[in-house]
Design a protein around this motif. Structure first.
Motif, mmCIF file in Angstrom:
data_model
loop_
_atom_site.group_PDB
_atom_site.id
_atom_site.type_symbol
_atom_site.label_atom_id
_atom_site.label_comp_id
_atom_site.label_asym_id
_atom_site.label_seq_id
_atom_site.Cartn_x
_atom_site.Cartn_y
_atom_site.Cartn_z
ATOM 1 N N GLU A 47 0.833 -1.205 0.000
ATOM 2 C CA GLU A 47 0.000 0.000 0.000
ATOM 3 C C GLU A 47 0.868 1.255 0.000
ATOM 4 O O GLU A 47 0.590 2.224 -0.721
ATOM 5 N N ALA A 48 1.934 1.223 0.797
ATOM 6 C CA ALA A 48 2.838 2.375 0.871
ATOM 7 C C ALA A 48 3.531 2.608 -0.462
ATOM 8 O O ALA A 48 3.688 3.750 -0.910
ATOM 9 N N ARG A 49 3.943 1.524 -1.111
ATOM 10 C CA ARG A 49 4.645 1.647 -2.391
ATOM 11 C C ARG A 49 3.739 2.271 -3.452
ATOM 12 O O ARG A 49 4.164 3.142 -4.211
ATOM 13 N N VAL A 50 2.483 1.849 -3.493
ATOM 14 C CA VAL A 50 1.526 2.410 -4.449
ATOM 15 C C VAL A 50 1.312 3.897 -4.171
ATOM 16 O O VAL A 50 1.281 4.725 -5.089
ATOM 17 N N PHE A 51 1.186 4.241 -2.902
ATOM 18 C CA PHE A 51 0.980 5.637 -2.516
ATOM 19 C C PHE A 51 2.164 6.502 -2.948
ATOM 20 O O PHE A 51 1.993 7.577 -3.536
ATOM 21 N N LEU A 52 3.378 6.035 -2.678
ATOM 22 C CA LEU A 52 4.572 6.811 -3.016
ATOM 23 C C LEU A 52 4.757 6.939 -4.523
ATOM 24 O O LEU A 52 5.196 7.979 -5.019
ATOM 25 N N GLU A 53 4.421 5.896 -5.264
ATOM 26 C CA GLU A 53 4.534 5.977 -6.719
ATOM 27 C C GLU A 53 3.565 7.015 -7.280
ATOM 28 O O GLU A 53 3.894 7.746 -8.220
ATOM 29 N N GLU A 54 2.375 7.097 -6.698
ATOM 30 C CA GLU A 54 1.412 8.118 -7.113
ATOM 31 C C GLU A 54 1.964 9.514 -6.818
ATOM 32 O O GLU A 54 1.906 10.417 -7.666
ATOM 33 N N ILE A 55 2.512 9.685 -5.620
ATOM 34 C CA ILE A 55 3.100 10.967 -5.228
ATOM 35 C C ILE A 55 4.240 11.348 -6.174
ATOM 36 O O ILE A 55 4.349 12.494 -6.624
ATOM 37 N N ASP A 56 5.080 10.382 -6.489
ATOM 38 C CA ASP A 56 6.263 10.665 -7.301
ATOM 39 C C ASP A 56 5.911 11.011 -8.745
ATOM 40 O O ASP A 56 6.582 11.835 -9.371
ATOM 41 N N ARG A 57 4.871 10.379 -9.282
ATOM 42 C CA ARG A 57 4.441 10.732 -10.641
ATOM 43 C C ARG A 57 3.987 12.184 -10.698
ATOM 44 O O ARG A 57 4.352 12.931 -11.609
ATOM 45 N N ARG A 58 3.198 12.583 -9.711
ATOM 46 C CA ARG A 58 2.721 13.975 -9.675
ATOM 47 C C ARG A 58 3.880 14.933 -9.400
ATOM 48 O O ARG A 58 3.944 16.024 -9.971
ATOM 49 N N GLU A 59 4.798 14.520 -8.543
ATOM 50 C CA GLU A 59 5.962 15.350 -8.233
ATOM 51 C C GLU A 59 6.776 15.641 -9.490
ATOM 52 O O GLU A 59 7.232 16.767 -9.711
#
Length: 250
Positions: A47-59
């Motif tokens: 769950e954390a990995r999916v969340f961070l990947e979403e954040i990083d794409r937007r970043e």
């Protein structure tokens, strides 16, 4: 800064924006998949990995947009480009604040339970808001001060050592070439002192206020000053890109 140098810097920063997302993703490792299992079968790590990947794409998107606005201004300093850069900086800061708030709301009491040290470091990194913690008026002033100092640095002119009536020498390419090629001590001394006088001296009051605002932002991030905050941020930035901060003591 001339257009070719600015373009190279812009390309580098865009790549850093892209690498921000790439390097923030942990490598697949069976050890990293071990963790608390939810009812739906996913682990906290997944769950954390999916969340961070979403954040990083937007970043990556937000960082790239801010970088292009900065490049446009730095390669062609006009009032219009300045306004566009200021707007892009505020938009980027607003995104960081939104991202930080999501981490607080969704992960504040959970990310420390992660087994994967890389994921934990990413969440700790995202838990530091940075300069975006400043109130809007202070943030606008902070960005304006930086732009003013950048403009002073980029547009300062000095007179030629060998031709006193020629007073249009700029940092790029004139002073850079002289400092690189000249072996005349007096000429080098003249260039250095005049450049400092016509650029750094003008920034003195701006820099004092910048330091106060930078340290205010650091205190809002529970650090003593920006120097202390930078050390923490740098330690958390292993494995991802890190743009160095200025160490500004009290």
């Amino acid at each position: 800064m001339n257009s070719s140098s600015t373009f190279r810097v812009m390309i580098l920063l865009v790549w850093l924006c892209v690498l921000y997302g790439v390097t923030a993703k942990p490598q697949d490792n069976p050890i990293h998949s071990i963790g608390h299992t939810h009812v739906n079968g996913t682990t906290l790590e997944e769950e954390a990995r999916v969340f961070l990947e979403e954040i990083d794409r937007r970043e990556t998107q937000e960082c790239t947009a801010a970088t292009f606005a900065a490049w446009q201004h730095d390669s062609d300093i006009t009032e219009s480009h300045r306004r566009e850069k200021e707007a892009a900086q505020l938009k980027y800061a607003a995104w960081h604040k939104t991202m930080w708030q999501r981490v607080q709301d969704e992960w504040k009491d959970r990310w420390e339970n992660l087994n994967d040290p890389f994921l934990k470091r990413q969440f700790k990194f995202h838990s530091v808001l940075g300069v975006a913690a400043l109130p809007k008026n202070d943030l606008e002033k902070y960005n304006s001060l930086l732009l003013d100092m950048e403009t002073m640095y980029s547009t300062a002119k000095i007179c030629d050592y060998k031709s006193k009536k020629k007073c249009d020498l700029s940092l790029e390419p004139d002073l850079t070439r002289i400092l690189h090629m000249s072996r005349d001590y007096k000429e080098l001394e003249h260039v250095w002192k005049q450049w400092r006088h016509n650029s750094g001296r003008l920034m003195r009051d701006h820099y004092k206020l910048f330091v106060r605002l930078a340290n205010k932002a650091a205190k809002l991030n529970e650090a003593t000053n920006l120097g202390e905050q930078a050390k923490v941020t740098q330690c958390l930035s292993k494995g991802r890109h890190f743009l160095s901060f200025i160490n500004v003591p009290q």
